[in-house]
Design a protein around this motif. Structure first.
Motif, PDB file in Angstrom:
ATOM      1  N   UNK A 125      -4.580 -12.235  11.729  1.00  0.00           N
ATOM      2  CA  UNK A 125      -3.226 -12.691  11.395  1.00  0.00           C
ATOM      3  C   UNK A 125      -2.670 -11.881  10.239  1.00  0.00           C
ATOM      4  N   UNK A 126      -1.374 -11.624  10.288  1.00  0.00           N
ATOM      5  CA  UNK A 126      -0.737 -10.883   9.200  1.00  0.00           C
ATOM      6  C   UNK A 126       0.675 -11.409   8.978  1.00  0.00           C
ATOM      7  N   UNK A 127       1.079 -11.472   7.724  1.00  0.00           N
ATOM      8  CA  UNK A 127       2.470 -11.808   7.418  1.00  0.00           C
ATOM      9  C   UNK A 127       3.316 -10.585   7.728  1.00  0.00           C
ATOM     10  N   UNK A 283      11.845  -4.672  -2.371  1.00  0.00           N
ATOM     11  CA  UNK A 283      11.830  -4.180  -0.989  1.00  0.00           C
ATOM     12  C   UNK A 283      10.648  -3.237  -0.774  1.00  0.00           C
ATOM     13  N   UNK A 284      10.453  -2.342  -1.739  1.00  0.00           N
ATOM     14  CA  UNK A 284       9.338  -1.402  -1.630  1.00  0.00           C
ATOM     15  C   UNK A 284       8.004  -2.146  -1.615  1.00  0.00           C
ATOM     16  N   UNK A 285       7.875  -3.172  -2.441  1.00  0.00           N
ATOM     17  CA  UNK A 285       6.637  -3.932  -2.495  1.00  0.00           C
ATOM     18  C   UNK A 285       6.383  -4.670  -1.179  1.00  0.00           C
ATOM     19  N   UNK A 286       7.430  -5.276  -0.634  1.00  0.00           N
ATOM     20  CA  UNK A 286       7.285  -6.044   0.594  1.00  0.00           C
ATOM     21  C   UNK A 286       6.877  -5.170   1.767  1.00  0.00           C
ATOM     22  N   UNK A 292      -0.573  -6.259   0.801  1.00  0.00           N
ATOM     23  CA  UNK A 292      -1.199  -7.375   1.511  1.00  0.00           C
ATOM     24  C   UNK A 292      -2.716  -7.231   1.526  1.00  0.00           C
ATOM     25  N   UNK A 293      -3.188  -5.994   1.478  1.00  0.00           N
ATOM     26  CA  UNK A 293      -4.620  -5.740   1.369  1.00  0.00           C
ATOM     27  C   UNK A 293      -5.365  -5.856   2.677  1.00  0.00           C
ATOM     28  N   UNK A 294      -5.229  -6.980   3.346  1.00  0.00           N
ATOM     29  CA  UNK A 294      -5.961  -7.165   4.585  1.00  0.00           C
ATOM     30  C   UNK A 294      -5.494  -8.393   5.337  1.00  0.00           C
ATOM     31  N   UNK A 295      -5.994  -8.524   6.558  1.00  0.00           N
ATOM     32  CA  UNK A 295      -5.610  -9.633   7.432  1.00  0.00           C
ATOM     33  C   UNK A 295      -6.781 -10.582   7.591  1.00  0.00           C
ATOM     34  N   UNK A 296      -6.550 -11.887   7.435  1.00  0.00           N
ATOM     35  CA  UNK A 296      -7.633 -12.854   7.655  1.00  0.00           C
ATOM     36  C   UNK A 296      -7.981 -12.950   9.132  1.00  0.00           C
ATOM     37  N   UNK A 297      -9.271 -13.064   9.403  1.00  0.00           N
ATOM     38  CA  UNK A 297      -9.752 -13.257  10.767  1.00  0.00           C
ATOM     39  C   UNK A 297      -9.892 -14.755  10.991  1.00  0.00           C
ATOM     40  N   UNK A 298      -8.910 -15.345  11.651  1.00  0.00           N
ATOM     41  CA  UNK A 298      -8.889 -16.790  11.862  1.00  0.00           C
ATOM     42  C   UNK A 298      -9.721 -17.171  13.083  1.00  0.00           C
ATOM     43  N   UNK A 318      -6.310  -5.638  -3.382  1.00  0.00           N
ATOM     44  CA  UNK A 318      -5.516  -6.728  -2.817  1.00  0.00           C
ATOM     45  C   UNK A 318      -6.209  -7.384  -1.621  1.00  0.00           C
ATOM     46  N   UNK A 319      -7.095  -6.658  -0.952  1.00  0.00           N
ATOM     47  CA  UNK A 319      -7.889  -7.270   0.109  1.00  0.00           C
ATOM     48  C   UNK A 319      -8.815  -8.326  -0.488  1.00  0.00           C
ATOM     49  N   UNK A 320      -9.380  -8.023  -1.646  1.00  0.00           N
ATOM     50  CA  UNK A 320     -10.218  -8.991  -2.347  1.00  0.00           C
ATOM     51  C   UNK A 320      -9.392 -10.209  -2.757  1.00  0.00           C
ATOM     52  N   UNK A 321      -8.182  -9.967  -3.218  1.00  0.00           N
ATOM     53  CA  UNK A 321      -7.292 -11.080  -3.584  1.00  0.00           C
ATOM     54  C   UNK A 321      -6.987 -11.953  -2.367  1.00  0.00           C
TER      55      UNK A 321
END
Length: 351
Positions: A125-127, A283-286, A292-298, A318-321
């Motif tokens: 999943x990813x935002x 905007x640049x950050x978004x 985002x670092x990474x996507x959770x595996x749900x 950020x993946x660690x976060x």
């Protein structure tokens, strides 16, 4: 909280992986367990000042490379993926994060942690950053081939995630299709539609590609191949636009002359430009996937976050976060509670 980090996963491992781990430990005080070939990992750690940081190393003699998949996970029992998952399974750590091959990480998670009861296939999943508000897109790469039951499960997990982590009280659920009419779409979409419609989810129907960025749904479900194409196409378009505007302003003598002639006007407009800088920065950050670092595996029975193979130190940090946040918000427990409330059976069918 302890986060296991696959020190050997990613195009730039172990150098940038260790760099990102050091940054995360320094910035957030995270306790990180680096899993990989001990000599190599410690050599990278020695390049940093780790005084007072909670960083430890667990040896894993084997590496699943970016070109390897499921069979390598089965064959390499002492790989960083297998050893890292084992630490989470045994309760020695709270989450696992890797920028390694996503198919291999998925396989290691299923073999090492198992699926949550009621889930047939986990989903990434990813935002979706190009939407006006929080929009969760899944699956984005774990399952190229899906069944209607898989997509229903993705929707249920996405609904729980959006309520818990995104703070959306009643998420609107949509399914990717090539038209908004109920009879449009592939056979998979047409067979999934009635399942979603009959559920108690807030199903809003088909969502075309152009509508994802308009915020017509809070959770958008699709098969992993389509979701992956959507994510990577969006990243490619953002990269293209950045290069395009840079070329337009700096490429060729006519553009450079026009830029010089614009300088007086830019000076007059300077106060307004300064006021716009925060919006430009946001905007640049978004649009920066590294944020985002990474996507959770749900759907696996433990917190697993998968990052881009090309992750740099910022993305690793950020993946660690992202892994920390999933633990803090009890994503796995939330999904289990939702499945129990719905009476999902072992195969994942709604009772």
């Amino acid at each position: 909280m302890k986060i296991v980090l696959d020190a050997m996963g990613g195009d730039h491992a172990p150098q940038l992986v260790v760099d990102g781990a050091v940054q995360a430990a320094r910035e957030w005080g995270t306790e990180i367990i680096l899993v990989g070939q001990e000599g190599v990992v410690r050599a990278e750690l020695a390049k940093h000042d780790t005084t007072g940081l909670s960083l430890s190393v667990v040896h894993a003699s084997e590496v699943v490379t970016m070109e390897e998949h499921t069979m390598a996970v089965k064959g390499k029992k002492d790989s960083s993926l297998v050893v890292g998952m084992r630490l989470v399974k045994e309760g020695q750590a709270d989450a696992f994060a890797s920028a390694g091959n996503s198919g291999a990480v998925l396989a290691a998670a299923i073999f090492g942690l198992g699926r949550i009861r009621g889930i047939a296939r986990p989903a990434l999943a990813s935002v979706y950053a190009a939407a006006p508000g929080p929009c969760l897109l899944l699956d984005i790469g774990a399952n190229a081939d899906c069944t209607p039951e898989y997509l229903l499960q993705f929707a249920i997990m996405g609904d729980a995630y959006a309520r818990k982590l995104l703070g959306i009280e009643r998420p609107r659920i949509g399914i990717v299709s090539n038209g908004e009419e109920e009879d449009k779409g592939s056979m998979l979409v047409r067979e999934t539609y009635p399942l979603l419609k009959a559920s108690d989810l807030n199903f809003v129907g088909n969502v075309e590609g152009k509508d994802i960025g308009r915020g017509l749904a809070d959770v958008v479900v699709t098969d992993g191949m389509t979701g992956n194409v959507i994510i990577k196409l969006t990243e490619g378009l953002v990269s293209f636009l950045a290069r395009f505007f840079k070329r337009q302003f700096t490429g060729g003598w006519l553009n450079k002359l026009a830029l010089v002639l614009m300088i007086p006007g830019l000076i007059v407009a300077l106060p307004g430009l300064v006021l716009m800088l925060p919006a430009v920065g946001e905007l640049r950050r978004r649009m920066d996937w590294r944020e985002f670092g990474g996507a959770p595996l749900l759907g696996v029975d433990g917190v697993v976050v998968i990052g881009h193979g090309r992750s740099d130190a910022k993305a690793i940090k950020n993946m660690i976060r992202a892994a920390q946040t999933a633990v803090q918000q009890d994503v796995v427990g939330t999904i289990k509670e939702e499945l129990a409330r719905r009476g999902m059976d072992r195969r994942g069918s709604a009772a």
